[in-house]
Structures are given as structure tokens and as C-alpha cells.
Motif scaffolding. Structure first.
Motif, PDB file in Angstrom:
ATOM      1  N   ASN A  14      25.495  27.757   3.479  1.00 34.08           N
ATOM      2  CA  ASN A  14      24.858  27.346   1.961  1.00 34.08           C
ATOM      3  C   ASN A  14      25.306  28.706   1.022  1.00 34.08           C
ATOM      4  OD1 ASN A  14      24.422  24.789   3.016  1.00 34.08           O
ATOM      5  ND2 ASN A  14      22.299  25.337   3.283  1.00 34.08           N
ATOM      6  N   GLY A  15      24.945  29.583   1.391  1.00 33.91           N
ATOM      7  CA  GLY A  15      25.202  30.887   0.431  1.00 33.91           C
ATOM      8  C   GLY A  15      26.501  30.974  -0.073  1.00 33.91           C
ATOM      9  N   THR A  16      27.568  30.765   0.956  1.00 32.04           N
ATOM     10  CA  THR A  16      28.981  30.866   0.589  1.00 32.04           C
ATOM     11  C   THR A  16      29.301  29.725  -0.219  1.00 32.04           C
ATOM     12  OG1 THR A  16      29.292  31.926   2.706  1.00 32.04           O
ATOM     13  CG2 THR A  16      31.239  31.055   1.885  1.00 32.04           C
ATOM     14  N   LEU A  17      28.721  28.442   0.182  1.00 31.60           N
ATOM     15  CA  LEU A  17      29.230  27.437  -0.678  1.00 31.60           C
ATOM     16  C   LEU A  17      28.660  27.424  -2.060  1.00 31.60           C
ATOM     17  CD1 LEU A  17      28.236  24.231   1.739  1.00 31.60           C
ATOM     18  CD2 LEU A  17      30.621  24.974   0.885  1.00 31.60           C
ATOM     19  N   LEU A  18      27.566  28.190  -2.500  1.00 30.76           N
ATOM     20  CA  LEU A  18      27.261  28.288  -3.809  1.00 30.76           C
ATOM     21  C   LEU A  18      28.038  29.445  -4.386  1.00 30.76           C
ATOM     22  CD1 LEU A  18      23.147  28.602  -3.136  1.00 30.76           C
ATOM     23  CD2 LEU A  18      24.470  26.831  -4.674  1.00 30.76           C
ATOM     24  N   LYS A  19      28.379  30.239  -3.646  1.00 31.16           N
ATOM     25  CA  LYS A  19      29.234  31.334  -4.380  1.00 31.16           C
ATOM     26  C   LYS A  19      30.569  30.791  -4.665  1.00 31.16           C
ATOM     27  CE  LYS A  19      31.233  35.863  -3.659  1.00 31.16           C
ATOM     28  NZ  LYS A  19      31.069  37.117  -2.949  1.00 31.16           N
ATOM     29  N   ALA A  33      23.189  30.440  -9.440  1.00 32.56           N
ATOM     30  CA  ALA A  33      24.729  31.183  -8.844  1.00 32.56           C
ATOM     31  C   ALA A  33      25.703  31.279 -10.042  1.00 32.56           C
ATOM     32  CB  ALA A  33      25.079  30.182  -7.676  1.00 32.56           C
ATOM     33  N   TRP A  34      25.611  30.242 -10.620  1.00 36.54           N
ATOM     34  CA  TRP A  34      26.889  30.291 -11.827  1.00 36.54           C
ATOM     35  C   TRP A  34      26.245  31.142 -12.738  1.00 36.54           C
ATOM     36  CZ3 TRP A  34      28.458  25.394 -14.984  1.00 36.54           C
ATOM     37  CH2 TRP A  34      29.603  25.466 -15.707  1.00 36.54           C
TER      38      TRP A  34
END
Length: 84
Positions: free
Chosen positions: A24-29, A60-61
């Protein structure tokens, strides 16, 4: 510049064909880099507390505010390359 746009578009296409789903962290990035690279700085209000996914995406954005769109595109390309 045209090369960067073409590479960004190719990375976006490649993101749909990753062998495994990123965390999930990578997806948000990825989301934030994509939005910053394609739309620039975030505009609008932060979603309310009941929209936890929307808030996470907004945060994140928002962290990338002020990042040049070309730099965000390159970071997106690099991250997709690492994940492939």
C-alpha cells in the motif's frame, strides 16, 4: 522532453502488468508521483475523516507539492523499473 513523456506513458502502461501487487505504501507513492507528473501540484481541500482512502491519497500527493512535473515523471519511471 518528448522522450520523457514517452517513457512516462510506457511506465504507466507497464504499471498495469507488474508481476506482483506492490504494498500500500508503494501504491500511494506511485499514485502521488503519477498525479504530480501528470497534473502538477494538488489543488482542493483534504477529504473528510470518513474518506480514509481519499485522505491517504491526498496526503501522499500533497507531500510532493512543489516537485517539478518532469522530476515526478522520472521518479515514477524509476520506481516502476525497480518493481518490474
Amino acid at each position: 522532453m518528448a522522450d520523457l513523456v514517452a517513457a512516462f506513458d510506457a511506465a504507466v502502461a507497464n504499471s498495469k502488468n507488474l508481476s506482483e501487487r506492490p504494498d500500500n505504501g508503494t501504491l500511494l507513492k506511485l499514485y502521488a508521483l503519477y498525479k504530480q507528473g501528470s497534473s502538477g501540484d494538488i489543488e482542493g481541500d483534504k477529504p473528510g475523516f470518513s474518506d480514509m482512502v481519499g485522505r491517504a491519497k491526498w496526503d501522499a500527493w500533497n507531500k510532493l507539492k512543489g516537485t517539478d512535473t518532469d522530476e515526478a515523471k522520472q521518479q515514477y519511471i524509476d520506481l516502476i523499473s525497480e518493481l518490474s
